[in-house]
Design an enzyme around this catalytic site. Sequence first.
Site, PDB file in Angstrom:
ATOM      1  N   ASN A 174       0.859  -1.191   0.000  1.00 56.81           N
ATOM      2  CA  ASN A 174       0.000   0.000   0.000  1.00 56.81           C
ATOM      3  C   ASN A 174       0.888   1.232   0.000  1.00 56.81           C
ATOM      4  O   ASN A 174       2.117   1.130   0.058  1.00 56.81           O
ATOM      5  CB  ASN A 174      -0.967  -0.017   1.185  1.00 56.81           C
ATOM      6  CG  ASN A 174      -0.236  -0.008   2.514  1.00 56.81           C
ATOM      7  OD1 ASN A 174       0.427   0.959   2.862  1.00 56.81           O
ATOM      8  ND2 ASN A 174      -0.329  -1.114   3.246  1.00 56.81           N
TER       9      ASN A 174
ATOM     10  N   ASP B  39      -5.492  -9.148  13.054  1.00 56.52           N
ATOM     11  CA  ASP B  39      -5.517  -7.728  13.416  1.00 56.52           C
ATOM     12  C   ASP B  39      -4.654  -7.548  14.660  1.00 56.52           C
ATOM     13  O   ASP B  39      -4.948  -8.094  15.725  1.00 56.52           O
ATOM     14  CB  ASP B  39      -6.957  -7.274  13.689  1.00 56.52           C
ATOM     15  CG  ASP B  39      -7.038  -5.769  13.782  1.00 56.52           C
ATOM     16  OD1 ASP B  39      -7.671  -5.160  12.914  1.00 56.52           O
ATOM     17  OD2 ASP B  39      -6.432  -5.181  14.728  1.00 56.52           O
TER      18      ASP B  39
ATOM     19  N   LYS C 218     -12.302  -2.372  18.058  1.00 57.73           N
ATOM     20  CA  LYS C 218     -10.959  -2.900  18.311  1.00 57.73           C
ATOM     21  C   LYS C 218     -10.544  -2.745  19.776  1.00 57.73           C
ATOM     22  O   LYS C 218      -9.437  -3.095  20.148  1.00 57.73           O
ATOM     23  CB  LYS C 218      -9.933  -2.203  17.411  1.00 57.73           C
ATOM     24  CG  LYS C 218     -10.151  -2.448  15.909  1.00 57.73           C
ATOM     25  CD  LYS C 218      -8.888  -2.189  15.103  1.00 57.73           C
ATOM     26  CE  LYS C 218      -9.181  -2.245  13.623  1.00 57.73           C
ATOM     27  NZ  LYS C 218      -8.008  -2.510  12.804  1.00 57.73           N
TER      28      LYS C 218
HETATM   29  O1  C5P Z   1      -9.251  -1.588  10.266  1.00 54.05           O
HETATM   30  P1  C5P Z   1      -8.197  -0.665   9.791  1.00 54.05           P
HETATM   31  O2  C5P Z   1      -7.094  -1.359   9.010  1.00 54.05           O
HETATM   32  O3  C5P Z   1      -8.681   0.555   9.102  1.00 54.05           O
HETATM   33  O4  C5P Z   1      -7.540  -0.131  11.151  1.00 54.05           O
HETATM   34  C1  C5P Z   1      -6.416   0.650  11.150  1.00 54.05           C
HETATM   35  C2  C5P Z   1      -5.705   0.512  12.456  1.00 54.05           C
HETATM   36  O5  C5P Z   1      -5.607  -0.843  12.841  1.00 54.05           O
HETATM   37  C3  C5P Z   1      -4.282   1.032  12.359  1.00 54.05           C
HETATM   38  O6  C5P Z   1      -3.917   1.547  13.627  1.00 54.05           O
HETATM   39  C4  C5P Z   1      -3.516  -0.236  12.017  1.00 54.05           C
HETATM   40  O7  C5P Z   1      -2.142  -0.151  12.405  1.00 54.05           O
HETATM   41  C5  C5P Z   1      -4.259  -1.279  12.806  1.00 54.05           C
HETATM   42  N1  C5P Z   1      -4.260  -2.608  12.191  1.00 54.05           N
HETATM   43  C6  C5P Z   1      -3.741  -3.676  12.888  1.00 54.05           C
HETATM   44  N2  C5P Z   1      -3.711  -4.924  12.319  1.00 54.05           N
HETATM   45  C7  C5P Z   1      -4.235  -5.132  11.094  1.00 54.05           C
HETATM   46  C8  C5P Z   1      -4.809  -4.056  10.393  1.00 54.05           C
HETATM   47  C9  C5P Z   1      -4.793  -2.809  10.962  1.00 54.05           C
HETATM   48  O8  C5P Z   1      -3.274  -3.486  14.012  1.00 54.05           O
HETATM   49  N3  C5P Z   1      -4.189  -6.339  10.586  1.00 54.05           N
END
Ligand code: C5P
Length: 401
Positions: A209, A307, A342
């Site tokens: 990305n 996540d 989260k």
């Molecule tokens: O759900 P999303 O990807 O938009 O959330 C973003 C946040 O979650 C950021 O702080 C990112 O570092 C964290 N994140 C994470 N693990 C993932 C995806 C995102 O900790 N697999």
Amino acid sequence: MSLAERRVLLGVSGGIAAYKSCELVRRLREGGAEVRVVMTEAATHFVSPTTFQALSGQSVRVSLWDAQAEAAMGHIELARWAERILVAPASAGLLARLAQGMADDLLTTLCLASPAPLFLAPAMNQQMWAHPAVQANVSTLRQRGTQLLGPAAGAQACGDIGSGRMLEAHELRDALLASFAVGALAGLNVLVSAGPTYEDIDPVRFIGNRSSGRMGFAVAQAAAEAGARVTLVAGPVSLPTPPGVMQRTDVRSAAQMHAAVLAAAAQADIYIAAAAVGDYRPLEVSAQKLKKQGGSGLLLQLGENPDILASLSAQERHPFLVGFAAETHDVAGYAQDKLQRKGLDMIAANRVGEGLGFEAADNALSLYWAGGAVELPRAGKTALARQLITHVAERYRAGRA
Ligand code: C5P
């Protein structure tokens, strides 16, 4: 973060960059600071004391021998009043006099008489700045703990190009802001993740990305400036480790980032997840470069990545968790939902696109936590990171109080 009720003594010495200090007074006052200006006699040949008087709302002092001004606030009282002294511009002559410990006018006397930290923003012709005599004075001043802000390189008023330009007003204001934030995270372990992740498809291709890592690196730097012991887990970026960061682990994939963050989180008081972690990875990584499929297209099967934030918040004991949310629309709605889903303590949301976000130099953030929110308007990532850190420190301390 603000400069509210901060007392800043601005010294102005003789140089054409003095005109930029007018803007600086405005910026400091907008931030809530009380500003008193002291000029050298030479500075008054560039900008009138009346200009600074109007901008600061305070009378401007030039001479040590002004009986009326001394009666209102003596120079020793003024030296004690200041929480910070910033000399901008600091001319070659002023650097020399300070390095020698001279007290031959009001400004140099105040610099000696005040216990306040001294910041100097040099501004001079590039040839002068490079002169060994000037550099020797600068190194003497640095050794005594004086902080040099700049100079920057670029086009100069005299037509030369080189190092010697005074930093811009907003950069000087940010440096003062940061100096007041020092200590906000003193003694704490802060873990920061930054950058993108790359999910390999085959030996030459990956799904990635557009995260540059700059916001996360700025956050790591700001946390270090605020006194934290910082561990940085970085995805594939080409950025130098920010000054003050104690430990850096480079990773490539989301799975590697997950493992590195979980290992470091056990010692962390605060985890700031500024990385743009890939949500999906190819289920199979081909050992050989994939060949064209002869017109039939290619179907990649993707599996979901763990996540990182959610797995930390599910643990019974976990650090104070700060997430980021990069959204293209309905920023507030998605961010607040993510905060809850989260199990985060705070979320920093930004709108990507329109010259903001991933690859841009500037950013703007909206912070949300249970029962509160604050807008951090558009600014450079360094300045924004410092503001974010101040709020993180405040919320962290509020949670422990
Ligand atoms: O759900 P999303 O990807 O938009 O959330 C973003 C946040 O979650 C950021 O702080 C990112 O570092 C964290 N994140 C994470 N693990 C993932 C995806 C995102 O900790 N697999």
